[in-house]
Scaffold this motif. Structure first.
Motif, PDB file in Angstrom:
ATOM      1  N   ARG A  72       0.830  -1.210   0.000  1.00 29.62           N
ATOM      2  CA  ARG A  72       0.000   0.000   0.000  1.00 29.62           C
ATOM      3  C   ARG A  72       0.861   1.256   0.000  1.00 29.62           C
ATOM      4  O   ARG A  72       0.569   2.228  -0.704  1.00 29.62           O
ATOM      5  CB  ARG A  72      -0.925   0.013   1.212  1.00 29.62           C
ATOM      6  N   PHE A  75       2.281   1.718  -3.398  1.00 27.68           N
ATOM      7  CA  PHE A  75       1.214   2.150  -4.306  1.00 27.68           C
ATOM      8  C   PHE A  75       0.969   3.646  -4.171  1.00 27.68           C
ATOM      9  O   PHE A  75       0.869   4.360  -5.161  1.00 27.68           O
ATOM     10  CB  PHE A  75      -0.072   1.359  -4.017  1.00 27.68           C
ATOM     11  N   VAL A  76       0.902   4.121  -2.933  1.00 28.07           N
ATOM     12  CA  VAL A  76       0.651   5.545  -2.699  1.00 28.07           C
ATOM     13  C   VAL A  76       1.827   6.393  -3.187  1.00 28.07           C
ATOM     14  O   VAL A  76       1.633   7.485  -3.706  1.00 28.07           O
ATOM     15  CB  VAL A  76       0.351   5.806  -1.203  1.00 28.07           C
ATOM     16  N   VAL A  79       2.258   5.023  -7.610  1.00 28.29           N
ATOM     17  CA  VAL A  79       1.159   4.970  -8.578  1.00 28.29           C
ATOM     18  C   VAL A  79       0.256   6.200  -8.488  1.00 28.29           C
ATOM     19  O   VAL A  79      -0.088   6.786  -9.522  1.00 28.29           O
ATOM     20  CB  VAL A  79       0.332   3.674  -8.377  1.00 28.29           C
ATOM     21  N   VAL A  80      -0.125   6.597  -7.298  1.00 21.34           N
ATOM     22  CA  VAL A  80      -1.095   7.677  -7.139  1.00 21.34           C
ATOM     23  C   VAL A  80      -0.584   9.015  -7.696  1.00 21.34           C
ATOM     24  O   VAL A  80      -1.318   9.660  -8.465  1.00 21.34           O
ATOM     25  CB  VAL A  80      -1.540   7.803  -5.660  1.00 21.34           C
ATOM     26  N   ALA A  83      -0.535   9.103 -11.617  1.00 20.90           N
ATOM     27  CA  ALA A  83      -1.896   8.962 -12.139  1.00 20.90           C
ATOM     28  C   ALA A  83      -2.700  10.232 -11.913  1.00 20.90           C
ATOM     29  O   ALA A  83      -3.419  10.692 -12.811  1.00 20.90           O
ATOM     30  CB  ALA A  83      -2.575   7.762 -11.494  1.00 20.90           C
ATOM     31  N   LEU A  84      -2.591  10.826 -10.735  1.00 22.28           N
ATOM     32  CA  LEU A  84      -3.325  12.049 -10.429  1.00 22.28           C
ATOM     33  C   LEU A  84      -2.863  13.205 -11.315  1.00 22.28           C
ATOM     34  O   LEU A  84      -3.684  13.942 -11.866  1.00 22.28           O
ATOM     35  CB  LEU A  84      -3.162  12.408  -8.952  1.00 22.28           C
ATOM     36  N   THR A 104       4.470  15.869 -10.456  1.00 19.44           N
ATOM     37  CA  THR A 104       4.552  14.518  -9.908  1.00 19.44           C
ATOM     38  C   THR A 104       5.632  14.444  -8.833  1.00 19.44           C
ATOM     39  O   THR A 104       5.449  13.784  -7.808  1.00 19.44           O
ATOM     40  CB  THR A 104       4.831  13.492 -11.020  1.00 19.44           C
ATOM     41  N   THR A 108       4.785  13.470  -4.991  1.00 19.24           N
ATOM     42  CA  THR A 108       5.426  12.293  -4.401  1.00 19.24           C
ATOM     43  C   THR A 108       6.216  12.677  -3.159  1.00 19.24           C
ATOM     44  O   THR A 108       6.192  11.967  -2.151  1.00 19.24           O
ATOM     45  CB  THR A 108       6.358  11.614  -5.419  1.00 19.24           C
ATOM     46  N   VAL A 111       3.854  13.284  -0.094  1.00 20.99           N
ATOM     47  CA  VAL A 111       3.035  12.193   0.442  1.00 20.99           C
ATOM     48  C   VAL A 111       3.390  11.852   1.895  1.00 20.99           C
ATOM     49  O   VAL A 111       2.501  11.805   2.745  1.00 20.99           O
ATOM     50  CB  VAL A 111       3.104  10.953  -0.479  1.00 20.99           C
TER      51      VAL A 111
END
Length: 166
Positions: A72, A75-76, A79-80, A83-84, A104, A108, A111
């Motif tokens: 997870r 992924f955060v 990927v997030v 994609a966002l 990006t 990142t 986060v």
């Protein structure tokens, strides 16, 4: 038909950008001594704790939960953000490499700070320096994945240009 083509190219771009970000994260963690030491210390502590738990009779599902938590988190981080930024860039018609790379990268890098409420982990200056190094590695991770996405799909995102090409 044009939308389906763009969705295919955008999906392919994300599929290629995410492993690129993972590679930069791995490379940054290996090359930066402080980041490498911190991550290895955390990883070894988790490994030893997991082995002790298995030896004391706690089932292997504990390790599965730990792997799920790591998955997870990756992924955060990986990927997030691309994609966002890709969705925002396509919707708003932004085609600049700086949007995809810096956007990006900043997302990142933010986060972990957002996850813990923008607070520092320790009162010392050493802790702040370490956080800065990890934030820089995360920024480079996001910037790399954002620029890979831009090279494949971001240059053609949004409304078509004046000459009719997308």
């Amino acid at each position: 038909m044009r939308v389906l083509g763009f969705l295919f190219v955008a999906g392919l771009a994300l599929v290629l950008a995410i492993p690129c970000g993972a590679a930069v994260l791995t490379l940054g963690a290996m090359l930066d001594p402080a980041t490498s030491e911190t991550l290895s210390r955390l990883g070894l502590v988790g490994l030893f704790t997991g082995l002790e738990d298995l030896a004391s009779g706690i089932g292997p599902e504990t390790l599965l939960f730990a792997l799920a938590a790591i998955g997870r988190a990756l992924f955060v981080l990986l990927v997030v953000p691309p994609a966002l930024v890709a969705v925002l860039g396509a919707v708003l018609g932004w085609r600049a490499a700086t949007w995809y790379g810096a956007g990006t990268g900043l997302l990142t890098a933010l986060v972990p700070w957002l996850a813990r409420g923008l607070t520092r982990t320790g009162p010392s200056a050493d802790a702040l320096v370490l956080e800065g190094r990890i934030t820089a590695v995360l920024f480079l991770t996001g910037a790399a994945s954002g620029l890979v996405y831009w090279l494949i799909a971001g240059r053609h995102a949004g409304a078509p240009s004046e000459n009719g090409r997308a």
